[in-house]
Motif scaffolding. Structure first.
Motif, PDB file in Angstrom:
ATOM      1  N   MET A   1       0.848  -1.196   0.000  1.00 47.97           N
ATOM      2  CA  MET A   1       0.000   0.000   0.000  1.00 47.97           C
ATOM      3  C   MET A   1       0.882   1.244   0.000  1.00 47.97           C
ATOM      4  O   MET A   1       1.756   1.406   0.842  1.00 47.97           O
ATOM      5  CB  MET A   1      -0.905  -0.016   1.231  1.00 47.97           C
ATOM      6  CG  MET A   1      -1.826   1.167   1.360  1.00 47.97           C
ATOM      7  SD  MET A   1      -3.025   0.940   2.699  1.00 47.97           S
ATOM      8  CE  MET A   1      -3.503   2.626   2.989  1.00 47.97           C
ATOM      9  N   SER A  50      -0.176  -4.353   8.447  1.00 47.01           N
ATOM     10  CA  SER A  50      -1.025  -4.118   7.282  1.00 47.01           C
ATOM     11  C   SER A  50      -2.077  -5.215   7.179  1.00 47.01           C
ATOM     12  O   SER A  50      -1.899  -6.323   7.681  1.00 47.01           O
ATOM     13  CB  SER A  50      -0.192  -4.051   6.000  1.00 47.01           C
ATOM     14  OG  SER A  50       0.545  -5.252   5.821  1.00 47.01           O
ATOM     15  N   GLN A  52      -6.621  -5.879   6.007  1.00 48.25           N
ATOM     16  CA  GLN A  52      -7.872  -5.509   5.362  1.00 48.25           C
ATOM     17  C   GLN A  52      -8.949  -5.322   6.421  1.00 48.25           C
ATOM     18  O   GLN A  52      -8.915  -5.960   7.476  1.00 48.25           O
ATOM     19  CB  GLN A  52      -8.313  -6.598   4.384  1.00 48.25           C
ATOM     20  CG  GLN A  52      -7.296  -6.927   3.304  1.00 48.25           C
ATOM     21  CD  GLN A  52      -7.605  -8.246   2.629  1.00 48.25           C
ATOM     22  OE1 GLN A  52      -7.798  -9.269   3.278  1.00 48.25           O
ATOM     23  NE2 GLN A  52      -7.678  -8.217   1.308  1.00 48.25           N
ATOM     24  N   ASP A  87      -8.038  -1.522   2.421  1.00 47.04           N
ATOM     25  CA  ASP A  87      -6.740  -1.955   2.949  1.00 47.04           C
ATOM     26  C   ASP A  87      -6.301  -0.933   3.995  1.00 47.04           C
ATOM     27  O   ASP A  87      -6.771   0.210   4.007  1.00 47.04           O
ATOM     28  CB  ASP A  87      -5.692  -2.009   1.834  1.00 47.04           C
ATOM     29  CG  ASP A  87      -6.013  -3.057   0.788  1.00 47.04           C
ATOM     30  OD1 ASP A  87      -6.381  -4.173   1.157  1.00 47.04           O
ATOM     31  OD2 ASP A  87      -5.894  -2.732  -0.414  1.00 47.04           O
ATOM     32  N   VAL A  89      -2.747   0.378   6.651  1.00 45.54           N
ATOM     33  CA  VAL A  89      -1.392   0.280   7.199  1.00 45.54           C
ATOM     34  C   VAL A  89      -1.424   0.985   8.545  1.00 45.54           C
ATOM     35  O   VAL A  89      -1.921   2.109   8.642  1.00 45.54           O
ATOM     36  CB  VAL A  89      -0.346   0.934   6.275  1.00 45.54           C
ATOM     37  CG1 VAL A  89       1.011   0.997   6.970  1.00 45.54           C
ATOM     38  CG2 VAL A  89      -0.234   0.176   4.973  1.00 45.54           C
ATOM     39  N   SER A 212       4.600  -1.428   2.103  1.00 49.16           N
ATOM     40  CA  SER A 212       3.846  -0.734   3.154  1.00 49.16           C
ATOM     41  C   SER A 212       4.754  -0.151   4.216  1.00 49.16           C
ATOM     42  O   SER A 212       4.508   0.945   4.733  1.00 49.16           O
ATOM     43  CB  SER A 212       2.840  -1.703   3.796  1.00 49.16           C
ATOM     44  OG  SER A 212       1.843  -2.081   2.879  1.00 49.16           O
ATOM     45  N   GLU A 213       5.843  -0.871   4.555  1.00 45.26           N
ATOM     46  CA  GLU A 213       6.745  -0.362   5.586  1.00 45.26           C
ATOM     47  C   GLU A 213       7.512   0.876   5.104  1.00 45.26           C
ATOM     48  O   GLU A 213       7.840   1.752   5.896  1.00 45.26           O
ATOM     49  CB  GLU A 213       7.714  -1.446   6.060  1.00 45.26           C
ATOM     50  CG  GLU A 213       8.524  -2.128   4.983  1.00 45.26           C
ATOM     51  CD  GLU A 213       7.858  -3.375   4.424  1.00 45.26           C
ATOM     52  OE1 GLU A 213       8.599  -4.278   3.976  1.00 45.26           O
ATOM     53  OE2 GLU A 213       6.615  -3.447   4.414  1.00 45.26           O
TER      54      GLU A 213
END
Length: 228
Positions: A1, A50, A52, A87, A89, A212-213
């Motif tokens: 993401m 992360s 949903q 989604d 994070v 994502s990180e």
């Protein structure tokens, strides 16, 4: 993401795991679900979660009926139970980013399930952020949205290279409130191209291999001090 609306966590939210819950409201049963899929870490060691999330709610829907014999048309607004999905994070005790404005229901269900003092959509002080970053070496402001100017150009969005230095529009931007800001710059040998809005939306276009990180680390290091 690599894109989403950021909500700041006010209080402690450091024990995050999957959950789902069913509840009743006005005689209708609803379910929400928060599912953790991955846990990683930034280069600084901060945990990044992360996954949903989904929820159900009632929305007004239009039902159209055509009589097969007469052709008469009837239109009725009827409540319909629908679902929302996003989604997310999350960095514990810092922020949650969701895929779009429709995903901000995550802020509500986390606040409810974890009794957080506050988890609200952030605002970004883009004027202060631009003041610090757009004059830096190798930083190219390629997109600037503005409003509140007194003159012919009261509001708008400007695209180009180093738009703050432009002879015609630079002064307008300097005395306006910013609501969009896109920057391109080099960091650690990579070209980073990003855009953000005053209303808390942050997106990274480049590099394409950001995870994502990486997205979480950018928000932590570059933006949280300009958010409220």
């Amino acid at each position: 993401m690599k894109a989403g609306v950021v909500g700041l966590i006010d209080g402690s939210l450091d024990d995050v795991s999957s959950f789902h819950n069913t509840f009743e409201k006005d005689g209708t049963e609803f379910t929400h679900s928060f599912q953790v899929r991955n846990t990683n870490h930034t280069t600084g060691g901060r945990e990044v979660i992360s996954g949903q999330a989904a929820t159900q709610e009632v929305e007004d829907d239009t039902n159209i009926h055509i009589d097969p014999d007469t052709g008469d048309i009837s239109v009725q607004d009827e409540p319909l139970k629908k679902g929302k999905y996003t989604d997310f994070v999350l960095v514990p005790d810092e922020f949650v980013a969701v895929g779009s404005g429709r995903g901000t229901f995550v802020f509500d269900i986390l606040s409810y399930e974890h009794s957080v003092n506050g988890l609200n959509r952030s605002t970004i002080d883009l004027n202060e952020y631009a003041e610090r970053y757009y004059t830096a070496e190798n930083v190219d402001p390629w997109q600037v949205g503005f409003y509140g100017n007194v003159g012919n150009a009261e509001k708008g969005v400007v695209y180009g290279e180093n738009v703050f230095s432009d002879d015609e529009i630079g002064e307008v931007l300097e005395r306006s409130q910013l609501n969009q800001l896109g920057l391109q710059f080099e960091r650690d040998g990579q070209i980073i191209k990003t855009t953000m809005s005053e209303s808390g939306y942050v997106e990274i276009y480049q590099p394409s291999n950001f995870e994502s990180e990486d997205y979480a680390e950018f928000i932590l290091n570059d933006l949280t001090s300009f958010m409220e």
